[in-house]
Design a protein around this motif. Sequence first.
Motif, PDB file in Angstrom:
ATOM      1  N   VAL A  34      10.387  15.127   4.205  1.00 29.99           N
ATOM      2  CA  VAL A  34      11.085  15.305   2.942  1.00 29.99           C
ATOM      3  C   VAL A  34      10.041  15.403   1.837  1.00 29.99           C
ATOM      4  N   GLY A  35      10.361  16.172   0.784  1.00 38.13           N
ATOM      5  CA  GLY A  35       9.429  16.274  -0.338  1.00 38.13           C
ATOM      6  C   GLY A  35       9.041  17.706  -0.627  1.00 38.13           C
ATOM      7  N   SER A  36       7.740  17.940  -0.797  1.00 33.86           N
ATOM      8  CA  SER A  36       7.211  19.234  -1.222  1.00 33.86           C
ATOM      9  C   SER A  36       7.669  20.367  -0.310  1.00 33.86           C
ATOM     10  N   ALA A  37       8.058  21.484  -0.949  1.00 33.39           N
ATOM     11  CA  ALA A  37       8.464  22.681  -0.205  1.00 33.39           C
ATOM     12  C   ALA A  37       7.374  23.742  -0.215  1.00 33.39           C
ATOM     13  N   LEU A  38       6.138  23.339  -0.583  1.00 30.75           N
ATOM     14  CA  LEU A  38       5.022  24.288  -0.627  1.00 30.75           C
ATOM     15  C   LEU A  38       3.830  23.695   0.131  1.00 30.75           C
ATOM     16  N   GLN A  39       4.102  23.252   1.342  1.00 28.50           N
ATOM     17  CA  GLN A  39       3.070  22.609   2.152  1.00 28.50           C
ATOM     18  C   GLN A  39       2.472  23.624   3.117  1.00 28.50           C
ATOM     19  N   GLY A  85       0.792  -1.229   0.000  1.00 32.73           N
ATOM     20  CA  GLY A  85       0.000   0.000   0.000  1.00 32.73           C
ATOM     21  C   GLY A  85       0.816   1.267   0.000  1.00 32.73           C
ATOM     22  N   ALA A  86       2.077   1.190  -0.417  1.00 31.73           N
ATOM     23  CA  ALA A  86       2.907   2.393  -0.465  1.00 31.73           C
ATOM     24  C   ALA A  86       2.531   3.241  -1.674  1.00 31.73           C
ATOM     25  N   ASP A  87       2.769   4.520  -1.551  1.00 27.48           N
ATOM     26  CA  ASP A  87       2.483   5.480  -2.611  1.00 27.48           C
ATOM     27  C   ASP A  87       3.596   5.449  -3.653  1.00 27.48           C
ATOM     28  N   ALA A  88       3.250   5.790  -4.905  1.00 28.62           N
ATOM     29  CA  ALA A  88       4.255   5.819  -5.968  1.00 28.62           C
ATOM     30  C   ALA A  88       5.366   6.810  -5.652  1.00 28.62           C
ATOM     31  N   ALA A  89       5.011   7.937  -5.033  1.00 32.47           N
ATOM     32  CA  ALA A  89       6.031   8.919  -4.652  1.00 32.47           C
ATOM     33  C   ALA A  89       6.927   8.372  -3.554  1.00 32.47           C
ATOM     34  N   GLU A  90       6.360   7.646  -2.601  1.00 33.21           N
ATOM     35  CA  GLU A  90       7.161   7.056  -1.525  1.00 33.21           C
ATOM     36  C   GLU A  90       8.158   6.046  -2.082  1.00 33.21           C
ATOM     37  N   ILE A  91       7.717   5.234  -3.038  1.00 31.35           N
ATOM     38  CA  ILE A  91       8.613   4.245  -3.640  1.00 31.35           C
ATOM     39  C   ILE A  91       9.720   4.937  -4.426  1.00 31.35           C
ATOM     40  N   LEU A 104      10.968   7.910  -3.934  1.00 30.15           N
ATOM     41  CA  LEU A 104      11.914   8.517  -2.995  1.00 30.15           C
ATOM     42  C   LEU A 104      12.833   7.471  -2.381  1.00 30.15           C
ATOM     43  N   MET A 105      12.294   6.302  -2.045  1.00 32.07           N
ATOM     44  CA  MET A 105      13.113   5.262  -1.427  1.00 32.07           C
ATOM     45  C   MET A 105      14.101   4.664  -2.421  1.00 32.07           C
ATOM     46  N   LYS A 106      13.707   4.562  -3.687  1.00 36.00           N
ATOM     47  CA  LYS A 106      14.632   4.047  -4.703  1.00 36.00           C
ATOM     48  C   LYS A 106      15.688   5.083  -5.064  1.00 36.00           C
ATOM     49  N   GLY A 107      15.332   6.375  -4.905  1.00 36.59           N
ATOM     50  CA  GLY A 107      16.315   7.422  -5.125  1.00 36.59           C
ATOM     51  C   GLY A 107      16.682   7.656  -6.565  1.00 36.59           C
ATOM     52  N   SER A 108      15.880   7.168  -7.497  1.00 31.99           N
ATOM     53  CA  SER A 108      16.191   7.362  -8.913  1.00 31.99           C
ATOM     54  C   SER A 108      14.944   7.814  -9.642  1.00 31.99           C
ATOM     55  N   SER A 109      15.154   8.589 -10.681  1.00 28.92           N
ATOM     56  CA  SER A 109      14.067   9.065 -11.548  1.00 28.92           C
ATOM     57  C   SER A 109      13.018   9.846 -10.777  1.00 28.92           C
ATOM     58  N   VAL A 110      13.428  10.542  -9.725  1.00 27.66           N
ATOM     59  CA  VAL A 110      12.459  11.298  -8.940  1.00 27.66           C
ATOM     60  C   VAL A 110      11.838  12.413  -9.769  1.00 27.66           C
ATOM     61  N   VAL A 111      12.650  13.064 -10.591  1.00 29.03           N
ATOM     62  CA  VAL A 111      12.129  14.181 -11.371  1.00 29.03           C
ATOM     63  C   VAL A 111      11.129  13.713 -12.414  1.00 29.03           C
ATOM     64  N   GLN A 112      11.096  12.404 -12.719  1.00 31.13           N
ATOM     65  CA  GLN A 112      10.172  11.903 -13.724  1.00 31.13           C
ATOM     66  C   GLN A 112       8.814  11.539 -13.137  1.00 31.13           C
ATOM     67  N   HIS A 113       8.713  11.448 -11.841  1.00 28.63           N
ATOM     68  CA  HIS A 113       7.431  11.128 -11.219  1.00 28.63           C
ATOM     69  C   HIS A 113       6.879  12.385 -10.568  1.00 28.63           C
ATOM     70  N   ALA A 114       5.777  12.896 -11.134  1.00 29.64           N
ATOM     71  CA  ALA A 114       5.250  14.193 -10.710  1.00 29.64           C
ATOM     72  C   ALA A 114       4.784  14.189  -9.264  1.00 29.64           C
TER      73      ALA A 114
END
Length: 746
Positions: free
Chosen positions: A508-513, A448-454, A456-466
């Motif tokens: 960690v993550g969004s800077a507009l919270q 049940g993890a979120d796509a963004a959480e995965i 971030l944990m993998k640490g790759s292609s972060v800029v490709q996942h909105a």
Amino acid sequence: MNEVSFQCKVNQLFDDGYAVKQRKSVVSHCAYLSYFANEIKSFDFSFSDNAFEELRQQFSQEQVRLLREPGLYDLIKANKKIGAFPFYSFIISISKVKRDYLEAALSLQLNVLVAAYELKKLKGYEDYIERAFDATRIIFTDNKYQPIIGLIEPYKTYTEKDFLEIREQSKLAPHHLTRLASLFDKYSARMPTISKRIRVDQPKEIPPDKKPNYTNKESLVPFEDDEPKYTEILATEGNVTTSNGDHLEKIIDEKTATRYFEFLLIAPDEVKKSARLKSQLANSVAANIERREKSLTTEFRFLTKHEVTILVKECMHNIDDTYFGLLLLSLITGRTISEFLDNEVVMTKAETGELSDHYVIRYKPSLPNYEMIKKAITLIKKPKGEVLLIIPKCMNNLIANITRLDLAIDSTKQAISDCISQMNKRYCTRFTLAKISSVMPFYLIKAGADAAEIALMKGSSVVQHAACYYYQVPVQKLIELHQDFLSYLDADNNYGLSDFKKKTDLTVGSALQLQEDTAKKLFAVLHAKLLEQLQMGWENIEVLHNYLTVYTLFILNLSTGHRPVKHPYHTIDAFDLETSTVFIADKESRSNSAGRVLKLPSLAKEQLNHYLTHLRHIHHYFAQLSYQDGKHITDTLLGELPLFSFIQDSRFLTITPKLLDDFCIDLLPIPLNWHRHFIRTWLRDNNAKPLAVDVFMGHVNGDGDPFSRYSGVSMKDLDEVARLLNQLLSKNLEIKPFSSIEGLRL
């Protein structure tokens, strides 16, 4: 005329066919209007009906005197309030009618009022009602048009035909008579008591020789000694026919067509529109099914639990071997062997603090850092952490050796491939380097993890996942997900892989919270400004409209995650208020598949209805100032112009991000897409389904329609998202729906 009960007089005024509930409404309106015609003997006050006496008691003598005051209409006309109060002007205009025409005028007014009352129960007839009110008022108050009243036959129910005939007889005010004819045409067509008879053919009698015959036969299966015996009833072969079934199917098909034809005849326009939108959605889903079936994911791409257990056992048994150690690192971190060999993954050991004696993979995602004025910084929750993947202590010696060695990439990969081949041959497994590095993300998806959480944990292609741009996730949540994965690898706790128990409050993550208290105060301030403008009356109607537009937009944006674009939500046709859905197409310039259908929270739907009522209400005011202004609002309500716009100096301005930002600079001086960051984080913090959140935000990957047969989300999931958002709006943020009508009518 002899004195009779009020109920009998209603029977004389109107034809038969009214239901009891409708008759009570007619009686109520007749009693109300009877105060204007006490000179007419047929409307004498000395009725014996108790119900009429009770209705009369609702009006004081002072109210009656004011309603019949001849100068009251002149007063409202002198103050230019006719357009602002069309119903009230329609009622009191009876005082301007000459005595000779009073009976017919009263009958006309009663008919118009009853038709308006019935049509008001349905949607889409407000313009017909208001135009009929205006036409009646003008005929009553303009002396040159009052001869038209003499052509109206009193004490009857009027139809469209009556006014078309009067229009042919008189050359006066043909457009006003056309408006009245249109009202009664819609009234007769939409009257709830009308029902269409559905004719269904009776099935033909089946001939005796075609009916199935049944015979008794002994069971073909032998019985056990203690089993009760029974007799089978079997149909005799050769006598069974399918003609009866075909005939019944034909009846059902014809019945469906008949009902559909009836639906087109009597269904309100809103229901027809809802059916069309649902049909379009169904067709688009069906078009994606075949493409989706060709690219289905299966577990064949991933390792089974048995294979994972074997892999962990072999790696831990050979923990001092560099190649098996690299395989284990790839398994527990989700990184590829190439990333370790190319030094793309940096592992450091903390000597002190909570992470002491642990090797850690630290990752700081490259996400936007928004610039804003100094006073706005305190309104935002800034992320102060970084992604941490904590390596078990049992691997400390292995990692220390790997970091000291200068491993050749090609030879190391070949040696690891040889190890994999030996295990596959020995255990009949399907190990590959790609499958081993995919175990962690595959487990996290099932957990049940979120796509963004995965990501971030993998640490790759972060800029490709909105999703990573909009989600501020607690570092502790990522640590716990990783520790759960390590527990899955070491189910019996034989190797102590899951050995980190300490807590952290970093994010960690969004800077507009935006902080929740700030969002709550924002809507409280907007609501207070609306009340303030409401007290100032019609002279501040433009400012009131602009604040109401922003208030409604902010509520809808929090309910849908709509991006800040030009012409937000396009037209009213994007909304289906019958099913509480909205079609969002806010990214068409960048993707041809960004459109999505969402469920509206009940509070957002209520506020949207208030906004539409507000537009209908101000239409009369602006129509008197300018024909173009009135037409602009009419076209907006018909879906021919954008739904939302600002008004400045009687000019309608298109909503653009720049214009909206300028308006909101004093309310909330931060980027306009703050709501997308706020909603995505809030939904995940409140356990919304991950894929449903991606669909809601428009972040679904290019693997087909999210509602097709094999997708992982459905409209039921979006119902749950809408329920959560309604809780956010009504309880957490304490938002109250606002209608500008209250306080603006007499």
